[in-house]
Design a protein around this motif. Sequence first.
Motif, PDB file in Angstrom:
ATOM      1  N   ALA A   1       0.842  -1.199   0.000  1.00  0.00           N
ATOM      2  CA  ALA A   1       0.000   0.000   0.000  1.00  0.00           C
ATOM      3  C   ALA A   1       0.874   1.245   0.000  1.00  0.00           C
ATOM      4  CB  ALA A   1      -0.916   0.001   1.214  1.00  0.00           C
ATOM      5  N   ALA A   2       0.466   2.250  -0.768  1.00  0.00           N
ATOM      6  CA  ALA A   2       1.194   3.515  -0.799  1.00  0.00           C
ATOM      7  C   ALA A   2       0.978   4.263   0.504  1.00  0.00           C
ATOM      8  CB  ALA A   2       0.710   4.355  -1.978  1.00  0.00           C
ATOM      9  N   LEU A   3       2.068   4.763   1.091  1.00  0.00           N
ATOM     10  CA  LEU A   3       2.001   5.541   2.313  1.00  0.00           C
ATOM     11  C   LEU A   3       2.005   7.034   1.965  1.00  0.00           C
ATOM     12  CD1 LEU A   3       4.474   3.431   4.492  1.00  0.00           C
ATOM     13  CD2 LEU A   3       1.995   3.181   4.234  1.00  0.00           C
ATOM     14  N   ASN A   4       1.834   7.876   2.976  1.00  0.00           N
ATOM     15  CA  ASN A   4       1.714   9.311   2.691  1.00  0.00           C
ATOM     16  C   ASN A   4       3.052  10.040   2.803  1.00  0.00           C
ATOM     17  OD1 ASN A   4       2.063   9.289   5.424  1.00  0.00           O
ATOM     18  ND2 ASN A   4       0.169  10.362   5.921  1.00  0.00           N
ATOM     19  N   HIS A   5       4.154   9.299   2.757  1.00  0.00           N
ATOM     20  CA  HIS A   5       5.463   9.926   2.650  1.00  0.00           C
ATOM     21  C   HIS A   5       6.242   9.200   1.554  1.00  0.00           C
ATOM     22  CE1 HIS A   5       5.838   6.810   5.802  1.00  0.00           C
ATOM     23  NE2 HIS A   5       7.037   6.595   5.308  1.00  0.00           N
ATOM     24  N   TYR A   6       7.367   9.779   1.164  1.00  0.00           N
ATOM     25  CA  TYR A   6       8.034   9.348  -0.048  1.00  0.00           C
ATOM     26  C   TYR A   6       9.439   8.805   0.210  1.00  0.00           C
ATOM     27  CZ  TYR A   6       4.201  11.736  -2.310  1.00  0.00           C
ATOM     28  OH  TYR A   6       2.944  12.116  -2.709  1.00  0.00           O
ATOM     29  N   SER A   7       9.900   7.986  -0.719  1.00  0.00           N
ATOM     30  CA  SER A   7      11.255   7.439  -0.683  1.00  0.00           C
ATOM     31  C   SER A   7      12.017   7.898  -1.914  1.00  0.00           C
ATOM     32  CB  SER A   7      11.212   5.910  -0.651  1.00  0.00           C
ATOM     33  OG  SER A   7      10.776   5.466   0.607  1.00  0.00           O
ATOM     34  N   ILE A   8      13.303   8.112  -1.721  1.00  0.00           N
ATOM     35  CA  ILE A   8      14.138   8.607  -2.805  1.00  0.00           C
ATOM     36  C   ILE A   8      14.681   7.455  -3.637  1.00  0.00           C
ATOM     37  CG2 ILE A   8      16.343   8.595  -1.538  1.00  0.00           C
ATOM     38  CD1 ILE A   8      16.931  11.355  -2.854  1.00  0.00           C
ATOM     39  N   GLN A   9      14.773   7.703  -4.933  1.00  0.00           N
ATOM     40  CA  GLN A   9      15.493   6.820  -5.855  1.00  0.00           C
ATOM     41  C   GLN A   9      16.557   7.654  -6.543  1.00  0.00           C
ATOM     42  OE1 GLN A   9      13.434   3.836  -8.306  1.00  0.00           O
ATOM     43  NE2 GLN A   9      11.616   5.057  -7.908  1.00  0.00           N
ATOM     44  N   VAL A  10      17.709   7.064  -6.716  1.00  0.00           N
ATOM     45  CA  VAL A  10      18.817   7.782  -7.341  1.00  0.00           C
ATOM     46  C   VAL A  10      19.278   6.989  -8.566  1.00  0.00           C
ATOM     47  CG1 VAL A  10      21.168   8.652  -7.026  1.00  0.00           C
ATOM     48  CG2 VAL A  10      19.514   8.812  -5.150  1.00  0.00           C
ATOM     49  N   GLY A  11      19.224   7.626  -9.721  1.00  0.00           N
ATOM     50  CA  GLY A  11      19.649   6.989 -10.967  1.00  0.00           C
ATOM     51  C   GLY A  11      21.076   7.392 -11.302  1.00  0.00           C
ATOM     52  N   ILE A  12      21.963   6.421 -11.308  1.00  0.00           N
ATOM     53  CA  ILE A  12      23.367   6.677 -11.638  1.00  0.00           C
ATOM     54  C   ILE A  12      23.527   6.542 -13.151  1.00  0.00           C
ATOM     55  CG2 ILE A  12      25.761   6.011 -11.214  1.00  0.00           C
ATOM     56  CD1 ILE A  12      24.307   6.962  -8.715  1.00  0.00           C
ATOM     57  N   GLY A  13      23.857   7.637 -13.811  1.00  0.00           N
ATOM     58  CA  GLY A  13      23.988   7.640 -15.264  1.00  0.00           C
ATOM     59  C   GLY A  13      25.193   6.850 -15.742  1.00  0.00           C
ATOM     60  N   ARG A  14      25.178   6.510 -17.020  1.00  0.00           N
ATOM     61  CA  ARG A  14      26.216   5.626 -17.555  1.00  0.00           C
ATOM     62  C   ARG A  14      27.612   6.225 -17.486  1.00  0.00           C
ATOM     63  NH1 ARG A  14      26.940   6.649 -23.177  1.00  0.00           N
ATOM     64  NH2 ARG A  14      25.481   8.192 -23.984  1.00  0.00           N
ATOM     65  N   HIS A  15      27.719   7.556 -17.411  1.00  0.00           N
ATOM     66  CA  HIS A  15      29.052   8.166 -17.325  1.00  0.00           C
ATOM     67  C   HIS A  15      29.631   8.088 -15.913  1.00  0.00           C
ATOM     68  CE1 HIS A  15      28.742   9.497 -21.409  1.00  0.00           C
ATOM     69  NE2 HIS A  15      27.650  10.192 -21.155  1.00  0.00           N
ATOM     70  N   LEU A  16      28.776   7.713 -14.951  1.00  0.00           N
ATOM     71  CA  LEU A  16      29.226   7.626 -13.563  1.00  0.00           C
ATOM     72  C   LEU A  16      29.183   6.196 -13.023  1.00  0.00           C
ATOM     73  CD1 LEU A  16      30.214   9.712 -11.457  1.00  0.00           C
ATOM     74  CD2 LEU A  16      27.844   9.889 -10.656  1.00  0.00           C
ATOM     75  N   ILE A  17      28.645   5.279 -13.802  1.00  0.00           N
ATOM     76  CA  ILE A  17      28.469   3.917 -13.305  1.00  0.00           C
ATOM     77  C   ILE A  17      29.798   3.252 -12.960  1.00  0.00           C
ATOM     78  CG2 ILE A  17      27.758   1.578 -13.949  1.00  0.00           C
ATOM     79  CD1 ILE A  17      25.361   2.717 -15.318  1.00  0.00           C
ATOM     80  N   ARG A  18      30.829   3.478 -13.756  1.00  0.00           N
ATOM     81  CA  ARG A  18      32.129   2.858 -13.448  1.00  0.00           C
ATOM     82  C   ARG A  18      32.660   3.350 -12.102  1.00  0.00           C
ATOM     83  NH1 ARG A  18      33.364  -1.717 -16.424  1.00  0.00           N
ATOM     84  NH2 ARG A  18      32.690  -1.400 -18.568  1.00  0.00           N
TER      85      ARG A  18
END
Length: 196
Positions: free
Chosen positions: A115-132
């Motif tokens: 169930a969705a709660l009333n607060h949020y969680s962060i997601q961080v996308g690491i781009g391909r130039h920083l993945i290494r």
Amino acid sequence: MTPQYQIRADYDARTIVVYQAYAPAIADAALRAGRFVAPFSFQRMTWIKPSFMWLMHRSNWARKPGQERVLAVRITREGWEEALSQAVLTTADPAAVAQAAVHVQWDPERSPRGAALNHYSIQVGIGRHLIRTFNDDWIVSLTDLTPKVRKASALIQSGHAAKAPRLFPVERPYPTPSALGGEGVAKAGAVTGERR
């Protein structure tokens, strides 16, 4: 009451744990090497999530095809904060998003039953130039959480949900330095669609 936008994580003085779900071939190779190796793709953005419960929702407790294995990826706090310092919200100007090395988005936190709660969680996308850099410099260890995930899921499915939380990692507010703009990112907090 939990703030609407807040980074919560399992962390210690030097490291923070983020979660990812992969197909068995990727997970097995990574666990053997202690970091990501082929068939992991270094040519696409990889999303890391400090919320265990959000990843359980996203992977359907490691039952979705291609997400059958859950890994706890322990990275340096220095690396995590470096990522945040370069982050652009996915709801920002499209040109800025396209050029950003790191993407951030906020999605509703989830209960054990999804169930969705009333607060949020962060997601961080690491781009391909920083993945290494993420892979070679930030990762401290990888741990396979799949057996624990399956045990917790079985408890929930069998009517023993009250016993499941003892298997969950303890997450607490992460003290993001204001100099990183972490709070600014948090306050911007516009929620977008779910990503991998």
